[in-house]
Design a protein around this motif. Structure first.
Motif, PDB file in Angstrom:
ATOM      1  N   ALA A  83       4.522   5.598  -5.349  1.00 31.77           N
ATOM      2  CA  ALA A  83       4.603   5.604  -6.813  1.00 31.77           C
ATOM      3  C   ALA A  83       3.576   6.559  -7.409  1.00 31.77           C
ATOM      4  O   ALA A  83       3.861   7.281  -8.372  1.00 31.77           O
ATOM      5  CB  ALA A  83       4.401   4.195  -7.359  1.00 31.77           C
ATOM      6  N   GLU A  84       2.371   6.575  -6.837  1.00 32.03           N
ATOM      7  CA  GLU A  84       1.329   7.477  -7.311  1.00 32.03           C
ATOM      8  C   GLU A  84       1.739   8.934  -7.122  1.00 32.03           C
ATOM      9  O   GLU A  84       1.585   9.753  -8.036  1.00 32.03           O
ATOM     10  CB  GLU A  84       0.031   7.201  -6.553  1.00 32.03           C
ATOM     11  N   ALA A  85       2.298   9.253  -5.966  1.00 29.58           N
ATOM     12  CA  ALA A  85       2.741  10.627  -5.706  1.00 29.58           C
ATOM     13  C   ALA A  85       3.867  11.028  -6.663  1.00 29.58           C
ATOM     14  O   ALA A  85       3.881  12.154  -7.173  1.00 29.58           O
ATOM     15  CB  ALA A  85       3.199  10.768  -4.257  1.00 29.58           C
ATOM     16  N   ALA A  86       4.779  10.114  -6.929  1.00 31.14           N
ATOM     17  CA  ALA A  86       5.873  10.413  -7.850  1.00 31.14           C
ATOM     18  C   ALA A  86       5.355  10.649  -9.267  1.00 31.14           C
ATOM     19  O   ALA A  86       5.812  11.557  -9.960  1.00 31.14           O
ATOM     20  CB  ALA A  86       6.890   9.271  -7.841  1.00 31.14           C
ATOM     21  N   PHE A  88       0.836  -1.199   0.000  1.00 26.80           N
ATOM     22  CA  PHE A  88       0.000   0.000   0.000  1.00 26.80           C
ATOM     23  C   PHE A  88       0.875   1.256   0.000  1.00 26.80           C
ATOM     24  O   PHE A  88       0.668   2.172  -0.798  1.00 26.80           O
ATOM     25  CB  PHE A  88      -0.923  -0.011   1.219  1.00 26.80           C
ATOM     26  N   HIS A  89       1.869   1.289   0.885  1.00 24.03           N
ATOM     27  CA  HIS A  89       2.749   2.464   0.953  1.00 24.03           C
ATOM     28  C   HIS A  89       3.569   2.627  -0.326  1.00 24.03           C
ATOM     29  O   HIS A  89       3.775   3.756  -0.793  1.00 24.03           O
ATOM     30  CB  HIS A  89       3.656   2.386   2.177  1.00 24.03           C
ATOM     31  N   ALA A  90       4.009   1.516  -0.904  1.00 24.77           N
ATOM     32  CA  ALA A  90       4.764   1.588  -2.162  1.00 24.77           C
ATOM     33  C   ALA A  90       3.888   2.143  -3.287  1.00 24.77           C
ATOM     34  O   ALA A  90       4.345   2.962  -4.096  1.00 24.77           O
ATOM     35  CB  ALA A  90       5.304   0.209  -2.531  1.00 24.77           C
ATOM     36  N   ALA A  91       2.637   1.718  -3.317  1.00 26.88           N
ATOM     37  CA  ALA A  91       1.712   2.224  -4.349  1.00 26.88           C
ATOM     38  C   ALA A  91       1.448   3.711  -4.163  1.00 26.88           C
ATOM     39  O   ALA A  91       1.404   4.462  -5.139  1.00 26.88           O
ATOM     40  CB  ALA A  91       0.401   1.439  -4.312  1.00 26.88           C
ATOM     41  N   ARG A  92       1.263   4.140  -2.924  1.00 28.40           N
ATOM     42  CA  ARG A  92       1.037   5.565  -2.657  1.00 28.40           C
ATOM     43  C   ARG A  92       2.253   6.393  -3.060  1.00 28.40           C
ATOM     44  O   ARG A  92       2.114   7.480  -3.626  1.00 28.40           O
ATOM     45  CB  ARG A  92       0.723   5.795  -1.171  1.00 28.40           C
TER      46      ARG A  92
END
Length: 100
Positions: free
Chosen positions: A71-74, A65-69
């Motif tokens: 990546a989304e922010a980047a 979940f944190h990795a996806a967030r």
């Protein structure tokens, strides 16, 4: 004792982890409520060791979940800088706001 996580983080991790309801309840008891492994499994008649797998599944889900967030922010930052726009900029094709 494991680090506690917030209820919203737990909900996101549980959705990603796809574990059964009783395993989610045991993991929530430990990770959100701060119970010991023994306290968490007692209502289910499980051994303390039986709590390890669902807790690990939730922790893995939280990491995803944190990795996806992140990546989304980047990606959002990349798109914002590539277009040179920000949220306050108006688009050229939009009509001007009416004068009052």
């Amino acid at each position: 004792m494991r680090k506690q996580i917030t209820s919203p983080e737990f909900a996101a991790a549980a959705e990603i982890a796809k574990v059964s309801a009783d395993r989610v309840a045991v993991a929530r008891s430990v990770l959100v409520e701060g119970k010991t492994y023994s306290q968490a499994v007692k209502p289910y008649g499980w051994t303390r060791q039986a709590a390890y797998a669902p807790i690990r599944s939730i922790e893995d889900g939280l990491a995803r979940f944190h990795a996806a967030r992140k990546a989304e922010a980047a990606e959002l930052e990349r798109l914002r800088t590539c277009t040179g726009s920000d949220q306050t900029e108006t688009h050229a094709n939009e009509p001007p706001a009416p004068a009052n």
